[in-house]
Design a protein around this motif. Sequence first.
Motif, PDB file in Angstrom:
ATOM      1  N   UNK A  59       0.851  -1.189   0.000  1.00 43.16           N
ATOM      2  CA  UNK A  59       0.000   0.000   0.000  1.00 43.16           C
ATOM      3  C   UNK A  59       0.883   1.234   0.000  1.00 43.16           C
ATOM      4  N   UNK A  60       0.406   2.283  -0.657  1.00 42.25           N
ATOM      5  CA  UNK A  60       1.096   3.561  -0.604  1.00 42.25           C
ATOM      6  C   UNK A  60       0.080   4.690  -0.530  1.00 42.25           C
ATOM      7  N   UNK A  61       0.453   5.736   0.153  1.00 42.97           N
ATOM      8  CA  UNK A  61      -0.332   6.951   0.255  1.00 42.97           C
ATOM      9  C   UNK A  61       0.330   7.941  -0.692  1.00 42.97           C
ATOM     10  N   UNK A  62      -0.354   8.295  -1.785  1.00 45.19           N
ATOM     11  CA  UNK A  62       0.238   9.113  -2.830  1.00 45.19           C
ATOM     12  C   UNK A  62      -0.440  10.478  -2.868  1.00 45.19           C
ATOM     13  N   UNK A  63       0.352  11.549  -2.729  1.00 46.33           N
ATOM     14  CA  UNK A  63      -0.185  12.914  -2.765  1.00 46.33           C
ATOM     15  C   UNK A  63      -0.483  13.317  -4.208  1.00 46.33           C
ATOM     16  N   UNK A  64      -1.730  13.706  -4.470  1.00 44.27           N
ATOM     17  CA  UNK A  64      -2.106  14.192  -5.794  1.00 44.27           C
ATOM     18  C   UNK A  64      -1.834  15.681  -5.929  1.00 44.27           C
ATOM     19  N   UNK A  65      -1.981  16.383  -4.843  1.00 41.61           N
ATOM     20  CA  UNK A  65      -1.548  17.774  -4.709  1.00 41.61           C
ATOM     21  C   UNK A  65      -1.440  18.047  -3.213  1.00 41.61           C
ATOM     22  N   UNK A  66      -1.356  19.305  -2.815  1.00 44.09           N
ATOM     23  CA  UNK A  66      -1.147  19.598  -1.391  1.00 44.09           C
ATOM     24  C   UNK A  66      -2.353  19.276  -0.523  1.00 44.09           C
ATOM     25  N   UNK A  67      -3.529  19.174  -1.127  1.00 44.61           N
ATOM     26  CA  UNK A  67      -4.754  18.987  -0.353  1.00 44.61           C
ATOM     27  C   UNK A  67      -5.359  17.585  -0.432  1.00 44.61           C
ATOM     28  N   UNK A  68      -5.034  16.812  -1.460  1.00 38.06           N
ATOM     29  CA  UNK A  68      -5.691  15.508  -1.649  1.00 38.06           C
ATOM     30  C   UNK A  68      -4.669  14.418  -1.953  1.00 38.06           C
ATOM     31  N   UNK A  69      -5.083  13.194  -1.647  1.00 36.66           N
ATOM     32  CA  UNK A  69      -4.222  12.047  -1.885  1.00 36.66           C
ATOM     33  C   UNK A  69      -5.056  10.862  -2.338  1.00 36.66           C
ATOM     34  N   UNK A  70      -4.381   9.759  -2.585  1.00 35.52           N
ATOM     35  CA  UNK A  70      -5.065   8.500  -2.816  1.00 35.52           C
ATOM     36  C   UNK A  70      -4.251   7.381  -2.195  1.00 35.52           C
ATOM     37  N   UNK A  71      -4.921   6.305  -1.891  1.00 36.12           N
ATOM     38  CA  UNK A  71      -4.256   5.092  -1.411  1.00 36.12           C
ATOM     39  C   UNK A  71      -4.280   4.100  -2.565  1.00 36.12           C
TER      40      UNK A  71
END
Length: 109
Positions: A59-71
């Motif tokens: 699993x990884x927590x990936x930042x899409x920008x400064x406010x949102x991410x995805x797992x």
Amino acid sequence: RPTVRWRLVGGVAVDGGTAAVTSPEGAHVLEARLRRDQARWDGVWDRMFDSLTAHDYKVTNFALDRQVNLALFTSGLGDASYPVYAGFDTAGRPTRIVVDFLLLHFKWR
């Protein structure tokens, strides 16, 4: 609040043995990038998978920008459609969301 009942609310389709979860805001960021520039989207996709690889394909927590991410995570038995359950409290409010990758055999009440 404690979960007192579960309900099947949908499913998640998996391709490449990998699934992702994000917020509506995260989906908007991804869609905007895809519409803006396909090559840039491919680069983002590659970085997401590089991050998953660095975390042993778990699993990884990936930042899409400064406010949102995805797992991004490896999914159960690979490519398939997996059920999604919502848990509810006694007042009918949602308490949990579970993607069942069919690895453990539970009976969802």
